[in-house]
Motif scaffolding. Sequence first.
Motif, PDB file in Angstrom:
ATOM      1  N   THR A  24      13.017 -15.212 -18.076  1.00 59.79           N
ATOM      2  CA  THR A  24      13.180 -13.761 -18.122  1.00 59.79           C
ATOM      3  C   THR A  24      11.864 -13.129 -18.555  1.00 59.79           C
ATOM      4  O   THR A  24      11.407 -13.348 -19.681  1.00 59.79           O
ATOM      5  CB  THR A  24      14.293 -13.367 -19.102  1.00 59.79           C
ATOM      6  N   HIS A  39      11.367   0.895  -9.232  1.00 57.03           N
ATOM      7  CA  HIS A  39      11.911  -0.312  -8.613  1.00 57.03           C
ATOM      8  C   HIS A  39      11.029  -1.508  -8.948  1.00 57.03           C
ATOM      9  O   HIS A  39       9.821  -1.491  -8.684  1.00 57.03           O
ATOM     10  CB  HIS A  39      11.996  -0.146  -7.098  1.00 57.03           C
ATOM     11  N   LYS A  47      14.935 -11.050  -6.444  1.00 56.84           N
ATOM     12  CA  LYS A  47      15.590 -10.449  -7.609  1.00 56.84           C
ATOM     13  C   LYS A  47      15.163  -8.983  -7.696  1.00 56.84           C
ATOM     14  O   LYS A  47      14.052  -8.632  -7.300  1.00 56.84           O
ATOM     15  CB  LYS A  47      15.193 -11.172  -8.900  1.00 56.84           C
ATOM     16  N   THR A  49      15.513  -5.100 -10.041  1.00 57.58           N
ATOM     17  CA  THR A  49      15.975  -4.310 -11.181  1.00 57.58           C
ATOM     18  C   THR A  49      15.224  -2.981 -11.176  1.00 57.58           C
ATOM     19  O   THR A  49      14.351  -2.764 -10.331  1.00 57.58           O
ATOM     20  CB  THR A  49      15.737  -5.058 -12.517  1.00 57.58           C
ATOM     21  N   PHE A  57      11.663  -3.107 -18.717  1.00 59.00           N
ATOM     22  CA  PHE A  57      12.463  -3.829 -17.725  1.00 59.00           C
ATOM     23  C   PHE A  57      12.487  -5.315 -18.080  1.00 59.00           C
ATOM     24  O   PHE A  57      11.659  -5.802 -18.859  1.00 59.00           O
ATOM     25  CB  PHE A  57      11.878  -3.654 -16.324  1.00 59.00           C
ATOM     26  N   ILE A  59      13.284  -9.125 -15.835  1.00 57.86           N
ATOM     27  CA  ILE A  59      13.581  -9.696 -14.522  1.00 57.86           C
ATOM     28  C   ILE A  59      13.305 -11.195 -14.552  1.00 57.86           C
ATOM     29  O   ILE A  59      12.392 -11.657 -15.249  1.00 57.86           O
ATOM     30  CB  ILE A  59      12.752  -9.009 -13.417  1.00 57.86           C
ATOM     31  N   ASP A 232      24.435  -1.068  -4.889  1.00 54.14           N
ATOM     32  CA  ASP A 232      23.617  -1.974  -5.703  1.00 54.14           C
ATOM     33  C   ASP A 232      22.745  -2.838  -4.794  1.00 54.14           C
ATOM     34  O   ASP A 232      23.262  -3.711  -4.092  1.00 54.14           O
ATOM     35  CB  ASP A 232      24.533  -2.858  -6.552  1.00 54.14           C
ATOM     36  N   ILE A 234      20.704  -5.337  -5.347  1.00 58.30           N
ATOM     37  CA  ILE A 234      20.715  -6.769  -5.653  1.00 58.30           C
ATOM     38  C   ILE A 234      21.934  -7.434  -5.027  1.00 58.30           C
ATOM     39  O   ILE A 234      21.828  -8.470  -4.358  1.00 58.30           O
ATOM     40  CB  ILE A 234      20.721  -6.997  -7.179  1.00 58.30           C
TER      41      ILE A 234
END
Length: 270
Positions: A24, A39, A47, A49, A57, A59, A232, A234
């Motif tokens: 992460t 974005h 991936k 987010t 953020f 990711i 969404d 993702i």
Amino acid sequence: MKIKTLISIFFICISWSLLGQERTISGVVIGNEDVDGIHVLNKTALKFTITDTDGSFSILARLGDTLTFSSLRYEQKEVLIDNRILNQNVLIVKLKEKINELDEVVVGKILTGSLTSDLENFKVEKEINFYDLGIPGYTGKPKTQQERRLNEATTGGGIVPLNPILNWISGRTKRLKSNIRIEKDAVCLLRFRDNYEALLFEKQSLDEDLKVEYFYFCSESEGFSRLCDLGDPISMIDFFNEKLIIFKENAALREGVKEVREIEEKKKND
């Protein structure tokens, strides 16, 4: 010596294993304007987010992945995940404000510098709308043709409105609702293709002559309408990737059956 060599090899393998695992990545986006809703896309691992109000953020990423930062307000920027970012686990991204340069244009009358004179030279007329004329009007989002038809089919006057009842009994209301759903799904599919088609086929290829059939297959699959309503990206990308695997398997199976039939047909003719 052999034991030391084995220990060294063991730790090297462990290091490579850790580098190959997803981690992460936490970070923050810095810009001159608002930094919320930027974005953040991992192009390699697909991936996605968006940043919080403070630009922060998180990711998932691994060594060698490429992160893309994009927004209407800023120029697009890509960051390659290297060992330094993985070890620090903190990524600070500075975005450059997007500037739209326009040609110099002189509009209207030339100003004299005198406020009183300039105001007198400009005649500004107020735009007339239906409220000025005492006419009732609609100020909401414009309805599509199918939505207008559904509205007419489900509204009516009188103590007992017959129009909605008759349309419900005849099945016209149900057909109109189905048409609206199809219309919304078509718009959703076009929007997805415009934004993510290149990304979708970056890791999994598909023949050009099969793409139309593939997207139609996805739009007819269970769960597509629900994902369109959620909005969404993702979940939508994951959905299309799963359907792409199934579609390619079905296409390969069809091709195999076709070849078998051609061989059998050739044997019969011989």
